[in-house]
Structures are given as C-alpha cells and as structure tokens.
Design a protein around this motif. Structure first.
Motif, mmCIF file in Angstrom:
data_model
loop_
_atom_site.group_PDB
_atom_site.id
_atom_site.type_symbol
_atom_site.label_atom_id
_atom_site.label_comp_id
_atom_site.label_asym_id
_atom_site.label_seq_id
_atom_site.Cartn_x
_atom_site.Cartn_y
_atom_site.Cartn_z
ATOM 1 N N ASP A 43 25.031 63.214 38.998
ATOM 2 C CA ASP A 43 24.606 64.583 38.228
ATOM 3 C C ASP A 43 25.502 65.607 38.654
ATOM 4 O O ASP A 43 25.915 66.220 37.562
ATOM 5 C CB ASP A 43 23.174 65.129 38.704
ATOM 6 C CG ASP A 43 22.947 65.286 40.039
ATOM 7 O OD1 ASP A 43 23.604 64.701 41.009
ATOM 8 O OD2 ASP A 43 22.336 66.071 40.395
ATOM 9 N N SER A 44 26.144 65.440 39.645
ATOM 10 C CA SER A 44 27.375 66.604 39.963
ATOM 11 C C SER A 44 28.526 66.345 39.143
ATOM 12 O O SER A 44 29.242 67.128 38.541
ATOM 13 C CB SER A 44 27.595 66.456 41.374
ATOM 14 O OG SER A 44 28.900 67.214 41.635
ATOM 15 N N PHE A 88 22.334 59.899 36.893
ATOM 16 C CA PHE A 88 21.677 59.514 38.037
ATOM 17 C C PHE A 88 21.275 61.201 38.629
ATOM 18 O O PHE A 88 22.178 61.713 39.531
ATOM 19 C CB PHE A 88 22.466 58.736 39.266
ATOM 20 C CG PHE A 88 22.280 57.298 39.064
ATOM 21 C CD1 PHE A 88 21.717 56.753 37.758
ATOM 22 C CD2 PHE A 88 22.816 56.487 40.028
ATOM 23 C CE1 PHE A 88 21.789 55.303 37.562
ATOM 24 C CE2 PHE A 88 22.732 54.984 39.920
ATOM 25 C CZ PHE A 88 22.274 54.428 38.692
ATOM 26 N N ASN A 118 19.898 62.986 41.341
ATOM 27 C CA ASN A 118 19.265 63.339 42.717
ATOM 28 C C ASN A 118 19.284 64.751 43.250
ATOM 29 O O ASN A 118 19.211 65.022 44.211
ATOM 30 C CB ASN A 118 19.654 62.344 43.831
ATOM 31 C CG ASN A 118 21.276 62.581 43.888
ATOM 32 O OD1 ASN A 118 21.887 63.499 43.329
ATOM 33 N ND2 ASN A 118 21.888 62.063 44.952
ATOM 34 N N GLY A 169 21.874 67.017 43.318
ATOM 35 C CA GLY A 169 23.124 67.563 44.324
ATOM 36 C C GLY A 169 24.409 66.954 44.393
ATOM 37 O O GLY A 169 24.438 65.603 43.921
ATOM 38 N N ILE A 170 25.168 67.430 45.065
ATOM 39 C CA ILE A 170 26.576 66.900 45.367
ATOM 40 C C ILE A 170 26.134 65.857 46.630
ATOM 41 O O ILE A 170 25.746 66.489 47.412
ATOM 42 C CB ILE A 170 27.375 67.825 45.718
ATOM 43 C CG1 ILE A 170 27.628 68.634 44.536
ATOM 44 C CG2 ILE A 170 28.730 67.115 46.370
ATOM 45 C CD1 ILE A 170 28.641 70.192 44.960
ATOM 46 N N TYR A 171 26.348 64.756 46.175
ATOM 47 C CA TYR A 171 25.586 63.522 47.503
ATOM 48 C C TYR A 171 24.136 63.468 47.433
ATOM 49 O O TYR A 171 23.928 62.454 47.237
ATOM 50 C CB TYR A 171 26.173 64.034 48.836
ATOM 51 C CG TYR A 171 27.857 64.374 48.895
ATOM 52 C CD1 TYR A 171 28.657 63.428 48.402
ATOM 53 C CD2 TYR A 171 28.149 65.716 49.706
ATOM 54 C CE1 TYR A 171 29.900 63.967 48.446
ATOM 55 C CE2 TYR A 171 29.423 65.897 49.552
ATOM 56 C CZ TYR A 171 30.417 64.731 49.066
ATOM 57 O OH TYR A 171 31.737 65.286 48.972
#
Ligand code: ADP
Ligand code: MG
Length: 583
Positions: free
Chosen positions: A464-465, A489, A491, A493-495
């Motif tokens: 997503d990031s 995908f 989730n 956030g970043i990571y």
C-alpha cells in the motif's frame, strides 16, 4: 463505475510553420527518433515540448502521457529493459526534468537503456542566472548522474544528437542518457529539404564485444575443475535476450543455478537444476561461482558474508570496471553476453567437468525439504482472518503460475520479498521490480511500460505504501485501456500499520498509513473494474476475473494491520542493526 460523458472539443493542433518548405527543430527531432526506430514515447507535456509531442504523434510515434514524470520515466526504463531498445521519456524544463531525472538515474544504476529528452529554457539568461522561465542548468545537473548527457542547440545537430544518445543508451553497459534540447532549438526553422538530408540510420549502434580467447579458456578451465559449481544468472543475462544459450549452458553442464530477482524465469524457477531454495547452502559451499550478467553488489552481500571464502568466481559482463569491485574475480570474461556465451559453450565442448554428482543430489534433497516448509507456511495461513501476506499469496501464486505469460510487476517491502519468494516464474523477462536500488515508486510506470512495450497483460502486486508513490498514474493505465491488474496489499503502513507514536500527541506514527483506505474507490474514479476483497475466496475470483478481462482492474486486498515486519527481509540494514552485520 464512473465514466466520463463529456466530449472534448477538437484538439488544438500545433501551428504549422509559415512556409510548407520549412520545418522546425521539433519536426526534425520527431523524424530523427522515428528514423532510428523509436516508436513510443512516455512523458508529460507543457512548455516547451507540447507541440513536439503532437508532431511526434503525427509521425506515428505513440505518445503515452502520464500524470507524473517519474512514472513516465519508469515506463521508459521498463520498456528499455524488456525490448533492448531505449525507452524514451519526454519532460518539460526544470521541475519536469528533475522529476524525470530520478527515473533516468535509476535506469543507469539498473543498466536499462533509456533516453530522457527534456526541453530547456533559453541558454543566455540561465547562464547569467537572470531568472529565466523554468530556468535551470539541466545539463550540469544531469551530467554527474547519468551514463551520458548532451545538449543540442542547433536544429541541424538534432539527427546526430539523437544517434549519439541512442548509441550511448544501448552500447556497452546500457544506461540512462539525458538529451537537453533548448527552446530556441525546438522552435528554429530550417529548409525542409536540407533537414531531410541530415537524417541517417546509424550503423551498428550496439556493437558486439567479443571476449578474448584467453579469458574464455581460463573461465572454461576453472568451471571444469569445480566440484561444487553454481551458475548465478542476473538481469543482465535476462536483458541480453540469449535465452537459448543460457538454457544450453545450464542443461549441457548440469550445473545448478540461482537467479536474481529480475532474472527469475530465465530458466524456469521450478527446473530440476534450480537451487533457488538453497541460496545459503550454495553461497557457503560453492567452490566456483559463475556470475552471468549479475553484479556482486549488496544483493549478494558484496561477495562476503555467507559466501565460501575460498570460492572462486567467473564473471561474464560487458563492463570491465565491474570486475574485482568487491572480491577478486579469478576468471573475468568481458564481452557482450551473446558472444561470451557462444565462446564459453564451444569451449565447454572439449573439456570434461569434474562436478561431484552428490552436490546436485544434496541441493535437490534440500530443495524438497525447503519447498515443503515454504508451502506449509503458506497453507498454514490459508484461512487467516483478516488476511495476511502469506494468505493472500497462497491465492495469488497458483493463479499467476497458471498465467505464465502475464508480466509481474512487484514492489513494496514484505509484499516484494514474499511475492518474489512465493511466485515461481517460467518465462524470461516477465518480472519487473524495484531492482538494484531497491527503490519504491516504480509501480504504475513499470506497469504501463511493460504493457505498452510488449502488448502483454500485466499484474502488479503492490504494497500500500509503494502504490502511494505512483497511484495517480493508475489513471494512465485506464486512459490507455491497458490489460493490467493492480493488486494492493493494504496493511495500512510502511512495513505494517501498527507503528506507535512515542510522543503520544495523536499523530500517526512515521510508518502508519491508513488500513481502512479504500483504494478500489480510486480505481473507480478512472473507470476501472474494481474489487475490495477481505477473504481468500473473494481474492481468487477477483484476480481470475480481472486477468481474464484484459482490461484495467484494481483489487484492494484488505490485510491485517500487523501483517508484515519492519523492512521486510532487509531489516539488518537499519542503523541500529548495523553493528551486527559483518560485510
Ligand atoms: P542483478 O541485480 O540481477 O544481479 P545487475 O543489474 O546487478 O543484475 O547486473 C547486471 C550486469 O549485467 C551488469 O554488470 C551489466 O554490466 C551486465 N550486462 C548488461 N547487459 C549486458 C550484455 N548485453 N552483455 C553482458 N553483460 C551485460
Ligand atoms: Mg504496507
């Protein structure tokens, strides 16, 4: 689904030169590009290149207009990687140039041939720093960062400038080239007949580099002496389009192989000689490593770390300066991949290999165990609710593997690492990702470039990031009605989406994005078929339908916010972990 119903008025055409026997620099530029075989240009227009783009289109150069120059550049770079012909990026002066330059530099780092053509303002006020419109000394900015950079000031120099840019992009180690064309040059008028006489077809723009017989002999002898050899294929081998010779090298010797990320599919990942699942064992035990168009850079621990300290390296590369850059190379073979492989293959006909048969057996046994463990991890997550990366990939893997001719574009952190490991590729040049610089934000550009350059369907699997960097250019996928499916995908956030703001002031943490964002709505805005999926079954039917439609589609895959770890597989590169890394 929203679709525009408003009809645009008839397009404004660029003003024709006053006299039909006259042509402008813009016309000469379009003709020179067409003459050299450029049939597609990616870019974003404005002063001073709008009229040029119209003229190029009129000359049947396909113009693929983007919303951001960096994405147009990523498309051009991907076009270059997939076709071995430079992708062309067109940008406006100053900011447009700078936005595009990122992609041209990235192409240089990755050895993709591309040419960024940028309009630039009049020289005199720039050189005296007098505040010209979009004034910037673009050539000086580009020079230190790209493979070659030229400025063309006079219309009569344009055909030569284009030929030089083309040669610089494709010859030797390919890379990004910058061509600066000033506004006065674009607008200058020439006699048509004189201009036509200047056009020429360059002879042998990508000359062969034949390796020296001594270097080939040395490499063949070393390979033949190895008990535990491995062939390591990189994206330079994929780029070179020498697929049959690679297959012959592997299959006639029976030597196991590893493939770098964008070399996946050069040999089928599932081939019996694939040691892809035993990378650590290969690194620590191989006594001779044959690098074929792969650099011993950070992606291979720069030749240290797990690598057998006594292992010896053969390196096939076109760039002599690459040799010994991180570790002594026992047998460098400098040449173009086609010539080098031909020479090595004929050298191998007269030697006997000493490979230990137990080496292959051990790797094949380990592959079975590792693959079973990997599949167990995926199937163990098959019913996760909410979904996590493995659960989603458990659905995506078989669908993509059943559609081997679909090009896979992939970026993110966990999304990149896990998708690369999960999805086996069977065809060469069907995987495009963040590559050597590990950059985020190549997604939509590479999707468009891959689809336009090959005419094939594309699926992008995006974090997503990562998607956020290029998301607006999903509209370009839609405007050009390309057969591309973008899978996000989410989730949050970043990571991942569970970062904690340690100040307690209520702001999101540095890594936090929005796990509830509905990316599918963004696709709707541009008329794509969109899906929001929360279960494996929904994902399966959405992806199957989207690929079959051969139309723009966007699938928002809702993952759990805690799916994914900090920095994916490369958390060891963070500063706080560095003291533990011995490289
Ligand atoms: P990977 O990341 O897959 O290891 P790299 O981009 O690091 O791949 O390395 C690719 C290498 O291939 C570069 O060193 C480049 O010089 C080389 N290369 C590119 N094109 C050719 C070619 N046509 N012939 C020989 N070597 C090539
Ligand atoms: Mg994420």
């Amino acid at each position: 689904m929203a679709t525009a119903t408003i009809k645009a008025p008839a397009a404004t055409q660029p003003a024709a030169p006053k006299y039909p026997e006259q042509v402008t620099g813009m016309y000469i530029l379009a003709r020179a590009l067409k003459n050299i075989g450029i049939d597609t240009m990616y870019g974003l227009v404005g002063i001073p290149v709008t009229e040029f783009a119209y003229i190029a289109q009129e000359q049947n150069i396909r113009f693929v207009g983007f919303r951001h120059e960096q994405q147009a550049g990523m498309a051009a770079a991907t076009h270059g990687f997939l076709t071995k012909k430079p992708g062309v990026l067109l940008t406006v002066s100053s900011l447009g140039f700078m936005n595009g330059l990122t992609a041209t530099v990235n192409a240089t780092v990755n050895c993709y041939p591309m040419i960024q053509i940028s309009g630039s303002s009049e020289r005199a006020p720039i050189d005296l720093d007098q505040g010209a419109y979009e004034g910037l000394d673009q050539l000086s900015v580009a020079k230190g960062l790209v493979k070659a950079a030229y400025r063309v000031n006079r219309p009569e120099d344009i055909p030569l400038a284009v030929a030089r840019a083309y040669r610089a992009a494709v010859s030797g180690r390919p890379g990004g080239v910058y061509l600066d064309v000033t506004t006065p040059c674009l607008g200058a008028v020439m006699n048509r007949a004189d201009a036509e006489k200047l056009l020429f077809t360059p002879v042998d723009p990508e000359p062969k580099h034949i390796p020296s017989p001594e270097s080939v002999d040395r490499a063949v002898k070393l390979l033949a002496s190895a008990k535990k050899p491995v062939i390591l294929l990189g994206k330079g081998a994929a780029y070179a389009q020498v697929d049959e010779k690679i297959r012959k090298l592997v299959e006639s010797t029976g030597i196991p192989f590893l493939q770098m990320s964008m070399a996946k599919g050069l040999m089928p990942d599932k081939h019996p000689l694939s040691a892809m699942s035993c990378r650590s064992t290969v690194m620590s035990q191989a006594d001779v490593v044959m690098l074929v168009g792969a650099r011993l850079n950070w992606l291979l621990s720069r030749g240290h770390g797990k690598w057998n300290p006594d292992g010896r390296f053969i390196q096939l590369d076109i760039e002599p300066e690459e040799i010994d850059c991180n570790r002594p190379i026992a047998a460098p073979v400098i040449g173009d991949m086609d010539s080098s492989l031909s020479a090595i293959l004929s050298g191998l006909e007269s030697v006997k290999l000493s490979m230990d048969p137990a080496w292959i057996k051990a790797l094949q046994d380990e592959t079975k165990v590792k693959n079973a463990r990997f599949m167990a991890r995926m199937t163990g997550n098959a019913n996760a609710s909410p979904m996590n990366h493995w659960c989603a990939l458990n659905v995506i893997k078989p669908i993509l593997e059943a559609n081997p001719d679909v090009i896979l574009v992939n970026e993110g952190a966990n999304t990149l690492d896990d998708t690369r490991d999960a999805v086996d590729m069977t065809l060469p040049r069907h995987r495009v990702d963040c590559a050597t610089w590990a950059i985020m934000g190549m997604g939509m550009g590479s999707v468009v470039g891959a689809a336009v350059a090959t005419g094939k369907s594309v699926v992008a699997v995006e974090g997503d990031s990562a998607f956020g960097f290029s998301g607006m250019d999903f509209s370009t996928v839609c405007r050009f009605n390309l057969p591309c499916t973008v899978v996000i995908f989410n989730n949050g956030g970043i990571y991942n989406g569970v970062g904690v703001n340690m100040s307690g002031n209520g702001d999101p943490a540095p890594t936090t994005l929005d796990v509830n964002a509905r990316y599918d709505k963004l696709g709707e805005a541009f008329g794509a078929k969109t899906y929001y999926v929360t279960t494996p079954d929904e994902l399966k039917s959405a992806l199957t339908e989207a690929i079959a439609s051969k139309k723009p589609a966007l699938i928002d895959v809702q993952l759990a916010a805690d799916s994914g770890k900090e920095s994916g597989h490369i958390g060891y590169l963070n500063p706080a972990s560095l003291q533990n890394v011995i490289v």
